[in-house]
Write a protein that holds these residues in place. Sequence first.
Motif, PDB file in Angstrom:
ATOM      1  N   LEU A  10       0.483  -1.157  -0.136  1.00 32.34           N
ATOM      2  CA  LEU A  10      -0.196   0.303   0.070  1.00 32.34           C
ATOM      3  C   LEU A  10       0.570   1.557   0.200  1.00 32.34           C
ATOM      4  O   LEU A  10       0.540   2.495  -0.568  1.00 32.34           O
ATOM      5  CB  LEU A  10      -0.638   0.401   1.235  1.00 32.34           C
ATOM      6  N   HIS A  11       2.258   1.308   0.387  1.00 29.44           N
ATOM      7  CA  HIS A  11       2.820   2.482   0.639  1.00 29.44           C
ATOM      8  C   HIS A  11       3.219   2.771  -0.910  1.00 29.44           C
ATOM      9  O   HIS A  11       4.233   3.581  -1.209  1.00 29.44           O
ATOM     10  CB  HIS A  11       4.451   2.291   1.773  1.00 29.44           C
ATOM     11  N   GLN A  12       3.357   1.778  -1.639  1.00 31.28           N
ATOM     12  CA  GLN A  12       3.874   2.054  -2.650  1.00 31.28           C
ATOM     13  C   GLN A  12       2.449   2.450  -3.401  1.00 31.28           C
ATOM     14  O   GLN A  12       2.722   2.451  -5.094  1.00 31.28           O
ATOM     15  CB  GLN A  12       4.710   0.459  -3.454  1.00 31.28           C
ATOM     16  N   VAL A  13       1.184   2.647  -3.371  1.00 28.91           N
ATOM     17  CA  VAL A  13      -0.158   3.242  -4.551  1.00 28.91           C
ATOM     18  C   VAL A  13       0.008   4.546  -3.781  1.00 28.91           C
ATOM     19  O   VAL A  13      -0.636   5.197  -2.859  1.00 28.91           O
ATOM     20  CB  VAL A  13      -1.492   2.055  -3.791  1.00 28.91           C
ATOM     21  N   LYS A  14      -0.230   5.334  -4.959  1.00 29.50           N
ATOM     22  CA  LYS A  14      -0.371   6.594  -4.696  1.00 29.50           C
ATOM     23  C   LYS A  14      -1.690   7.442  -5.984  1.00 29.50           C
ATOM     24  O   LYS A  14      -1.410   7.077  -7.072  1.00 29.50           O
ATOM     25  CB  LYS A  14       0.984   7.578  -5.644  1.00 29.50           C
ATOM     26  N   ILE A  15      -2.551   8.609  -5.058  1.00 30.54           N
ATOM     27  CA  ILE A  15      -3.654   8.434  -5.845  1.00 30.54           C
ATOM     28  C   ILE A  15      -4.103   9.532  -5.957  1.00 30.54           C
ATOM     29  O   ILE A  15      -3.468  10.436  -4.816  1.00 30.54           O
ATOM     30  CB  ILE A  15      -4.888   7.246  -5.189  1.00 30.54           C
ATOM     31  N   LEU A  16      -3.800  10.771  -6.921  1.00 28.45           N
ATOM     32  CA  LEU A  16      -3.598  11.537  -7.616  1.00 28.45           C
ATOM     33  C   LEU A  16      -5.282  12.435  -7.490  1.00 28.45           C
ATOM     34  O   LEU A  16      -6.317  11.240  -7.651  1.00 28.45           O
ATOM     35  CB  LEU A  16      -3.345  12.065  -9.034  1.00 28.45           C
ATOM     36  N   ASP A  17      -5.062  13.825  -6.703  1.00 29.39           N
ATOM     37  CA  ASP A  17      -6.430  14.615  -6.825  1.00 29.39           C
ATOM     38  C   ASP A  17      -6.643  15.914  -6.909  1.00 29.39           C
ATOM     39  O   ASP A  17      -6.540  16.743  -6.839  1.00 29.39           O
ATOM     40  CB  ASP A  17      -7.429  14.523  -5.962  1.00 29.39           C
ATOM     41  N   HIS A  18      -5.983  15.719  -8.252  1.00 30.28           N
ATOM     42  CA  HIS A  18      -5.200  17.080  -9.138  1.00 30.28           C
ATOM     43  C   HIS A  18      -7.124  17.493  -9.694  1.00 30.28           C
ATOM     44  O   HIS A  18      -7.475  17.291 -11.096  1.00 30.28           O
ATOM     45  CB  HIS A  18      -4.538  17.363 -10.336  1.00 30.28           C
ATOM     46  N   HIS A  19      -7.028  19.673  -9.984  1.00 30.42           N
ATOM     47  CA  HIS A  19      -8.182  19.949 -10.793  1.00 30.42           C
ATOM     48  C   HIS A  19      -8.001  19.827 -12.042  1.00 30.42           C
ATOM     49  O   HIS A  19      -9.115  19.952 -13.036  1.00 30.42           O
ATOM     50  CB  HIS A  19      -8.486  20.488 -10.423  1.00 30.42           C
ATOM     51  N   ASP A  20      -6.767  19.799 -12.520  1.00 32.30           N
ATOM     52  CA  ASP A  20      -6.321  19.601 -14.155  1.00 32.30           C
ATOM     53  C   ASP A  20      -6.900  18.272 -14.372  1.00 32.30           C
ATOM     54  O   ASP A  20      -5.920  17.564 -15.654  1.00 32.30           O
ATOM     55  CB  ASP A  20      -5.059  19.794 -14.270  1.00 32.30           C
ATOM     56  N   MET A  21      -6.919  17.362 -13.832  1.00 34.21           N
ATOM     57  CA  MET A  21      -7.133  15.652 -14.427  1.00 34.21           C
ATOM     58  C   MET A  21      -8.446  14.979 -13.437  1.00 34.21           C
ATOM     59  O   MET A  21      -7.946  13.932 -12.225  1.00 34.21           O
ATOM     60  CB  MET A  21      -5.410  15.081 -13.700  1.00 34.21           C
ATOM     61  N   GLN A  22      -9.299  15.232 -13.627  1.00 33.37           N
ATOM     62  CA  GLN A  22     -10.056  14.822 -12.902  1.00 33.37           C
ATOM     63  C   GLN A  22     -11.241  13.756 -13.704  1.00 33.37           C
ATOM     64  O   GLN A  22     -11.396  13.842 -15.008  1.00 33.37           O
ATOM     65  CB  GLN A  22     -11.715  15.579 -12.314  1.00 33.37           C
ATOM     66  N   ASP A  23     -11.582  12.639 -13.154  1.00 36.94           N
ATOM     67  CA  ASP A  23     -12.230  11.870 -13.731  1.00 36.94           C
ATOM     68  C   ASP A  23     -13.493  12.371 -14.715  1.00 36.94           C
ATOM     69  O   ASP A  23     -14.905  13.013 -14.311  1.00 36.94           O
ATOM     70  CB  ASP A  23     -12.468  10.792 -12.627  1.00 36.94           C
ATOM     71  N   GLY A  24     -14.055  12.366 -15.948  1.00 42.25           N
ATOM     72  CA  GLY A  24     -15.282  11.821 -16.281  1.00 42.25           C
ATOM     73  C   GLY A  24     -14.735  11.578 -17.974  1.00 42.25           C
ATOM     74  O   GLY A  24     -13.644  12.708 -18.472  1.00 42.25           O
ATOM     75  N   PHE A  25     -15.886  11.857 -18.485  1.00 41.88           N
ATOM     76  CA  PHE A  25     -15.983  12.109 -20.543  1.00 41.88           C
ATOM     77  C   PHE A  25     -16.241  13.286 -20.740  1.00 41.88           C
ATOM     78  O   PHE A  25     -16.874  14.252 -20.148  1.00 41.88           O
ATOM     79  CB  PHE A  25     -17.332  11.258 -20.885  1.00 41.88           C
ATOM     80  N   GLY A  26     -15.133  13.240 -21.643  1.00 42.53           N
ATOM     81  CA  GLY A  26     -14.990  14.718 -21.985  1.00 42.53           C
ATOM     82  C   GLY A  26     -14.327  15.720 -21.019  1.00 42.53           C
ATOM     83  O   GLY A  26     -13.849  17.441 -21.607  1.00 42.53           O
ATOM     84  N   GLN A  27     -13.359  15.016 -19.948  1.00 44.92           N
ATOM     85  CA  GLN A  27     -12.195  16.317 -19.328  1.00 44.92           C
ATOM     86  C   GLN A  27     -11.229  15.529 -19.521  1.00 44.92           C
ATOM     87  O   GLN A  27     -10.470  15.001 -20.333  1.00 44.92           O
ATOM     88  CB  GLN A  27     -12.192  15.682 -18.091  1.00 44.92           C
ATOM     89  N   LYS A  28     -10.133  17.562 -20.855  1.00 43.01           N
ATOM     90  CA  LYS A  28      -9.350  16.788 -20.546  1.00 43.01           C
ATOM     91  C   LYS A  28      -8.313  17.362 -19.956  1.00 43.01           C
ATOM     92  O   LYS A  28      -8.232  18.002 -19.221  1.00 43.01           O
ATOM     93  CB  LYS A  28      -9.378  18.147 -21.782  1.00 43.01           C
TER      94      LYS A  28
END
Length: 258
Positions: free
Chosen positions: A104-122
């Motif tokens: 688990l210490h080798q799992v990194k999850i990002l949450d950046h406003h320029d890379m959000q989940d969704g169709f149409g999200q560039k």
Amino acid sequence: MSWFLIVIAVILLWVSSLLKILHESRSTSRDVVCNNGEIRKRNVLLIIAHPDDESMFFSPTINHLISRGHNIHVLCCSNGNADGMGNIRKEELYRACVILKVPLHQVKILDHHDMQDGFGQKWNLDLLAKIVEEEVSTHSIDSIITFDNYGISGHCNHRDVHHGIHKMLCETSQGNVEAWELISTNILRKYSGPLDVWLSIVYAMHQPSEQILCLLNKQPRKSFLAMAQHLSQWVWFRKLFVLFSSYTYVNTLRKFNN
């Protein structure tokens, strides 16, 4: 009568394909990270777009690497917050990685406003390339594994991950890092389940060995268990997907063409 024979033939093919996987689990196969014929343990970075990509698409690769003692890092480029469940899906990914035996210490999850989940999200490819470069440098990564240009399902986030990594490889000095992409197949092969094992093996046999790797999932049950940890996504059609998807049983990786 003819339909009955067709059904019997399909069932026999499924069984023989699963037996092929079980047979391979008792034999050796070429390692994904060989260097001049010498197998050595390497630091591998799997880059995905969303929580559950690791279980739906890459479990044969993960199981292969773990079984050979390689050091796997997972970079998930978003927390899957398209439906407002980002925090839930983040925890689900951690639980799936426990099943897949990724530390688990080798799992990194990002949450950046320029890379959000969704169709149409560039997604911001410059930002993604920079993040990947930092991960490669920080963890002394030898090999990267990710989506190809189509991204299996055609999801724009999957495709942006591919383009971001390609940008990083072309514009930085990470020339000593190998990169591999998971090949997208047509819809018939995609939903042929373990039958695609045979087609994947034949395809790999007719390609340069240093450019194509065919990895069988010797523990398909583990893929089901891992995907089942994503309870927010574990609806009936995804259960069918994991059962019938060829990506549950085999991964064919192609070396990046920079």
